[in-house]
Structure formats: C-alpha cells, structure tokens
Scaffold this motif. Structure first.
Motif, short mmCIF file in Angstrom:
data_model
loop_
_atom_site.label_atom_id
_atom_site.label_comp_id
_atom_site.label_asym_id
_atom_site.label_seq_id
_atom_site.Cartn_x
_atom_site.Cartn_y
_atom_site.Cartn_z
N GLN A 1 0.90 -1.50 0.48
CA GLN A 1 -0.61 -0.05 0.19
C GLN A 1 1.04 0.98 0.28
O GLN A 1 0.74 2.30 -0.13
N ARG A 2 2.54 1.07 0.52
CA ARG A 2 2.87 1.63 0.33
C ARG A 2 3.65 2.36 -1.33
O ARG A 2 4.59 3.65 -0.90
N ILE A 3 3.27 1.43 -1.90
CA ILE A 3 4.19 1.75 -3.31
C ILE A 3 2.94 1.57 -4.11
O ILE A 3 2.26 1.45 -4.23
N PRO A 4 3.47 3.23 -4.76
CA PRO A 4 3.05 3.67 -5.62
C PRO A 4 2.19 2.70 -7.02
O PRO A 4 1.38 1.88 -7.75
N LEU A 5 3.25 1.21 -7.23
CA LEU A 5 2.82 0.50 -8.41
C LEU A 5 1.52 -0.60 -7.49
O LEU A 5 1.75 -1.61 -8.23
N ASN A 6 1.95 -0.55 -6.46
CA ASN A 6 0.46 -0.60 -5.88
C ASN A 6 1.14 -2.57 -5.60
O ASN A 6 0.16 -3.80 -4.97
N GLY B 1 9.70 0.63 -6.68
CA GLY B 1 7.77 0.82 -7.89
C GLY B 1 7.14 2.30 -7.92
O GLY B 1 6.79 2.53 -7.23
N GLY B 2 9.03 2.52 -7.36
CA GLY B 2 7.74 4.58 -7.15
C GLY B 2 8.14 5.06 -5.75
O GLY B 2 7.06 6.12 -5.23
N MET B 3 7.99 3.75 -5.21
CA MET B 3 7.94 4.30 -3.36
C MET B 3 8.85 5.51 -3.13
O MET B 3 8.68 6.22 -2.40
N PRO C 1 10.21 9.09 -2.24
CA PRO C 1 9.85 10.27 -2.88
C PRO C 1 10.45 10.59 -3.29
O PRO C 1 10.48 12.48 -3.92
#
Ligand SMILES: NC(=O)c1ccc[n+]([C@@H]2O[C@H](COP(=O)([O-])OP(=O)(O)OC[C@H]3O[C@@H](n4cnc5c(N)ncnc54)[C@H](OP(=O)(O)O)[C@@H]3O)[C@@H](O)[C@H]2O)c1
Length: 261
Positions: A218-223, A255-257, A259
């Motif tokens: 849930q913390r990762i933009p790619l989910n 995965g974009g996590m 920032p």
C-alpha cells in the motif's frame, strides 16, 4: 537490439545464496558470465551453486565468508581472483534489515551496521579496483536501500550507512572513470525475499505472508512489492556493455516508493 551478454566476464557477488544476490547471479549465468558468490552458511551456499550451474555454461564458485569482517573480505577477494582469474564486476549486495529507535542503537549496533553495509564495500572495492583499472574495464554496483536518499523516522543506523554508500559510489565513480571503471548504486524499496519471510515471522501479526506483503504494498505507487528478478535486471544492465555511459548515479528500483528522485 540491447546487448547484455557477459561472455568472458567474471563477477563477484556478495550475499548471493538467496534473494537479490542470487537473482543477480542467475542473470549473470544466463548472460554467459563466470560468477563467484558469497554468503556465510556453507550448506545454503552450496545448494545455490548447484542450482546456478544449471543456468549457464560459466564457472560457479561458492565462497563462504562474512563480509562484515576485514580478514574475510581479503580472503574472499583473493579466492575469487584465483578461481576466476580476474574480477571484472563487483556487486556489493550483502546486508540485512537493521532499524529502530535512535536512542536504542548502541555503538556495537552502529559498528556492526557500518561493517556490513559500508566497510565491506570499501574493502572489496579497494581490492577490485587495481585489476579493473589495469584491464581498462570494470563495474561496481552497490546495492543500497531507499534510506540512502530518504531518511525516515526510526531508520538509523541503516539509512546513515546507506547514505555513506551513496557517497562512496560517487567517489569511486570519479576515480574509476578515466579507466573505464563504472560505479553505480541501485536502491531497494521493498523486494520480496527471505528478508520479509523473516520479518513476517518475527512480527507475528497474525496474518499470512501474502497479507503482510499486501499491506506493505500500500506504500508503493505500483501497488505491489517487487521481485528479486526485477531488481536484478537493473544490476545486469549496469554491469554489461549496455550500461557503458552510466556511472556515478543511484537508481531507485522501488515501484516509485522513494519520494526522492
Ligand atoms: N528485500 C528488501 O526489500 C530489501 C529492503 C532494503 C534493503 N535490502 C538490501 O538488499 C540487499 C539484499 O537483500 P535480500 O532481501 O536479497 O536479502 P536476503 O534474501 O536476506 O539474502 C541475504 C543474502 O546475503 C547473505 N548474507 C547476509 N549477511 C552476510 C554477511 N555478513 N556476509 C556474507 N553474506 C551475507 C545471506 O546468506 P547467509 O545468511 O548465509 O550469510 C543471503 O545469501 C541487502 O543489502 C539488504 O539489506 C533489501
């Protein structure tokens, strides 16, 4: 067509009987390289070597040792050079999870974290650099985590060791550039490996491993949590001729996590 063949190349990979290091070794074998893999437990290491030998025609050498110890680093590098003939590629990957409240981290905890995550890379890079420079070809990839750029609450000492690893990457890249020795860092976010199997067992939250990973996702933009293979693909790219114009950088494979870019 992108060429990531590694024929005739020899790679030394630390922390490679499992997880990301093992996935990196698998990629190198498939790409035609010879590999020396390092881990502490000889039985697990031997099992990994046996499986790796089925992945390619290259030589596979298992070297049992603890990279947090100076004497082991010396022996590990000498054995890899003797068995493979040379070390073209060094992957500094061995590490473990070590987070907590700042005031709970004793000097011993700090020293152990720095020995494992920073000094191992310093010692092995120092051993590898002369040969790489003489041959005018070399690659060093430091596996760090997103804490190197993003120092969150409760992330000491790891995030400090990792930030130092990023500085080490830049310094080494400056020293290696004139000799075609390229040095980069790859930053982990959350990758599914035994590290999280252990975390799940330790935290004992009463959920399944799948539920535990889904919550982290849930913390990762790619989910989703990444795979070791996805992470290892970046290691292979940076280690091959395909990555010949990339040095001195720190790439998030998360995965974009993180920032921070
Ligand atoms: N997976 C993630 O989400 C994540 C997150 C943040 C950072 N990382 C970092 O990414 C790297 C790889 O992690 P991973 O998840 O693939 O770990 P892993 O699945 O736990 O595998 C770790 C590997 O390193 C070896 N190792 C551990 N300590 C060692 C030591 N002192 N000397 C030599 N070998 C050692 C282990 O074998 P032995 O136990 O037999 O030595 C094993 O082969 C580590 O630096 C880790 O801190 C991973």
């Amino acid at each position: 067509m992108i060429d990531m063949r590694m024929d005739q190349r020899c790679a030394l990979i630390t922390g490679a009987s499992k997880g990301i290091g093992y996935a990196a070794a698998t990629n190198f074998m498939k790409a035609g390289a010879n590999v020396a893999i390092v881990a502490r437990r000889p039985d697990v290491l031997e099992e990994a070597c046996a499986t790796l030998r089925r992945e390619g025609k290259g030589k596979v050498v298992g070297i049992s040792g603890d990279v947090s110890k100076a004497a082991d680093c010396t022996r590990i590098f000498a054995t890899a050079e003797k068995e493979l003939g040379k070390v073209d590629v060094l992957i500094n990957n061995a590490g473990t999870h070590q987070n907590g409240a700042f005031e709970d981290a004793t000097d011993e905890i700090w020293q152990a974290d720095l020995d494992l995550k920073l000094f191992a890379a310093i010692r092995l890079s120092r051993a590898a650099l002369p040969g790489m420079k003489a041959r005018k070809w070399g690659r060093i990839v430091n596996v760090l985590n997103s804490g190197a750029k993003w120092q969150r609450h409760g992330s000491a000492p790891t995030s400090i060791s990792r930030a130092a690893g990023m500085a080490l990457t830049k310094v080494l890249s400056n020293e290696g550039a004139a000799h075609n020795v390229l040095v980069n860092a790859v930053l982990v976010g959350l990758i599914q490996t035994d590290q999280w199997v252990r975390g799940h067992a330790k935290e004992n939250k009463g959920c399944t491993l799948e539920e535990y990973l889904a919550e982290m996702a849930q913390r990762i933009p790619l989910n989703r949590v990444g795979t070791a293979e996805e992470f290892a693909n970046m290691i292979l790219f940076l280690s091959s001729d395909a990555g010949s114009y990339v040095t001195g950088t720190a790439i998030n494979v998360d995965g974009g996590m993180c920032p921070v870019v």
